[in-house]
Design a protein around this motif. Structure first.
Motif, PDB file in Angstrom:
ATOM      1  N   UNK A   1       0.348   8.424   9.556  1.00  0.00           N
ATOM      2  CA  UNK A   1      -1.115   8.501   9.525  1.00  0.00           C
ATOM      3  C   UNK A   1      -1.723   7.593  10.587  1.00  0.00           C
ATOM      4  N   UNK A   2      -2.833   8.034  11.137  1.00  0.00           N
ATOM      5  CA  UNK A   2      -3.476   7.283  12.217  1.00  0.00           C
ATOM      6  C   UNK A   2      -3.857   5.874  11.780  1.00  0.00           C
ATOM      7  N   UNK A   3      -4.357   5.706  10.556  1.00  0.00           N
ATOM      8  CA  UNK A   3      -4.769   4.368  10.125  1.00  0.00           C
ATOM      9  C   UNK A   3      -3.562   3.437  10.028  1.00  0.00           C
ATOM     10  N   UNK A   4      -2.419   3.959   9.614  1.00  0.00           N
ATOM     11  CA  UNK A   4      -1.202   3.148   9.546  1.00  0.00           C
ATOM     12  C   UNK A   4      -0.785   2.726  10.949  1.00  0.00           C
ATOM     13  N   UNK A   5      -0.821   3.656  11.885  1.00  0.00           N
ATOM     14  CA  UNK A   5      -0.473   3.348  13.270  1.00  0.00           C
ATOM     15  C   UNK A   5      -1.428   2.310  13.862  1.00  0.00           C
ATOM     16  N   UNK A   6      -2.718   2.395  13.511  1.00  0.00           N
ATOM     17  CA  UNK A   6      -3.693   1.408  13.981  1.00  0.00           C
ATOM     18  C   UNK A   6      -3.399   0.017  13.428  1.00  0.00           C
ATOM     19  N   UNK A   7      -3.051  -0.069  12.156  1.00  0.00           N
ATOM     20  CA  UNK A   7      -2.717  -1.366  11.533  1.00  0.00           C
ATOM     21  C   UNK A   7      -1.480  -1.952  12.194  1.00  0.00           C
TER      22      UNK A   7
ATOM     23  N   UNK B   1       3.995  12.971  -6.517  1.00  0.00           N
ATOM     24  CA  UNK B   1       3.430  13.211  -5.186  1.00  0.00           C
ATOM     25  C   UNK B   1       4.462  13.092  -4.068  1.00  0.00           C
ATOM     26  N   UNK B   2       5.693  12.719  -4.434  1.00  0.00           N
ATOM     27  CA  UNK B   2       6.778  12.527  -3.474  1.00  0.00           C
ATOM     28  C   UNK B   2       6.449  11.442  -2.436  1.00  0.00           C
ATOM     29  N   UNK B   3       5.861  10.361  -2.904  1.00  0.00           N
ATOM     30  CA  UNK B   3       5.513   9.230  -2.035  1.00  0.00           C
ATOM     31  C   UNK B   3       6.561   8.139  -2.216  1.00  0.00           C
ATOM     32  N   UNK B   4       7.227   7.776  -1.126  1.00  0.00           N
ATOM     33  CA  UNK B   4       8.212   6.696  -1.197  1.00  0.00           C
ATOM     34  C   UNK B   4       8.168   5.816   0.060  1.00  0.00           C
ATOM     35  N   UNK B   5       7.086   5.933   0.841  1.00  0.00           N
ATOM     36  CA  UNK B   5       6.868   5.056   1.984  1.00  0.00           C
ATOM     37  C   UNK B   5       5.708   4.125   1.658  1.00  0.00           C
ATOM     38  N   UNK B   6       5.840   2.875   2.088  1.00  0.00           N
ATOM     39  CA  UNK B   6       4.861   1.847   1.758  1.00  0.00           C
ATOM     40  C   UNK B   6       4.609   0.962   2.963  1.00  0.00           C
ATOM     41  N   UNK B   7       3.436   0.343   2.965  1.00  0.00           N
ATOM     42  CA  UNK B   7       3.070  -0.630   3.983  1.00  0.00           C
ATOM     43  C   UNK B   7       2.862  -1.962   3.275  1.00  0.00           C
TER      44      UNK B   7
ATOM     45  N   UNK C   1      -1.806  -9.603   7.826  1.00  0.00           N
ATOM     46  CA  UNK C   1      -1.018  -9.497   9.059  1.00  0.00           C
ATOM     47  C   UNK C   1       0.448  -9.222   8.720  1.00  0.00           C
ATOM     48  N   UNK C   2       1.240  -9.195   9.752  1.00  0.00           N
ATOM     49  CA  UNK C   2       2.689  -8.941   9.644  1.00  0.00           C
ATOM     50  C   UNK C   2       2.977  -7.647   8.883  1.00  0.00           C
ATOM     51  N   UNK C   3       2.393  -6.529   9.353  1.00  0.00           N
ATOM     52  CA  UNK C   3       2.632  -5.262   8.655  1.00  0.00           C
ATOM     53  C   UNK C   3       4.088  -4.816   8.779  1.00  0.00           C
ATOM     54  N   UNK C   4       4.558  -4.237   7.690  1.00  0.00           N
ATOM     55  CA  UNK C   4       5.936  -3.728   7.657  1.00  0.00           C
ATOM     56  C   UNK C   4       5.944  -2.440   6.851  1.00  0.00           C
ATOM     57  N   UNK C   5       6.362  -1.359   7.478  1.00  0.00           N
ATOM     58  CA  UNK C   5       6.511  -0.081   6.780  1.00  0.00           C
ATOM     59  C   UNK C   5       7.932  -0.023   6.246  1.00  0.00           C
TER      60      UNK C   5
ATOM     61  N   UNK D   1       0.851  -1.184   0.000  1.00  0.00           N
ATOM     62  CA  UNK D   1       0.000   0.000   0.000  1.00  0.00           C
ATOM     63  C   UNK D   1       0.888   1.235   0.000  1.00  0.00           C
ATOM     64  N   UNK D   2       0.682   2.117  -0.981  1.00  0.00           N
ATOM     65  CA  UNK D   2       1.416   3.384  -1.028  1.00  0.00           C
ATOM     66  C   UNK D   2       0.870   4.299   0.061  1.00  0.00           C
ATOM     67  N   UNK D   3       1.740   4.804   0.895  1.00  0.00           N
ATOM     68  CA  UNK D   3       1.327   5.647   2.013  1.00  0.00           C
ATOM     69  C   UNK D   3       1.292   7.108   1.574  1.00  0.00           C
ATOM     70  N   UNK D   4       0.249   7.438   0.823  1.00  0.00           N
ATOM     71  CA  UNK D   4       0.116   8.789   0.274  1.00  0.00           C
ATOM     72  C   UNK D   4      -0.099   9.839   1.355  1.00  0.00           C
ATOM     73  N   UNK D   5      -0.544   9.437   2.541  1.00  0.00           N
ATOM     74  CA  UNK D   5      -0.714  10.365   3.660  1.00  0.00           C
ATOM     75  C   UNK D   5       0.421  10.246   4.669  1.00  0.00           C
TER      76      UNK D   5
END
Length: 84
Positions: free
Chosen positions: A19-25, A67-73, A43-47, A11-15
């Protein structure tokens, strides 16, 4: 922007990674994702950081670069089932 890569989703972390949803996951060690009337337990989330955006399809890389997005989940599929 969610992309399947075998038994995983990226998942591209455009926010952003904060982001709160990422922290919740991350706190829940996973989530459920519904796509095309199918629900998947992930499961097994990895940023991770990927400046070259090699973990997404080529046609998306340019757009994410603008968009300068280079972080992913990344998450692994635990269970897949049809939704009712």
């Amino acid at each position: 922007m969610v992309f399947r890569r075998g038994n995983r989703f990226v998942i591209a972390l455009t926010y952003g990674r904060g982001s709160q949803w990422v922290q919740n996951v991350l706190a829940a060690n996973g989530c459920e994702l519904e796509i095309r009337k199918r629900t998947m337990r992930l499961s097994h989330p990895r940023v991770f950081h990927d400046d070259r955006r090699e973990s997404v399809p080529g046609f998306v890389r340019l757009f994410l670069g603008i968009l300068n997005v280079s972080d992913f989940l990344e998450l692994a599929i635990d269970q897949e089932r049809a939704s009712e």
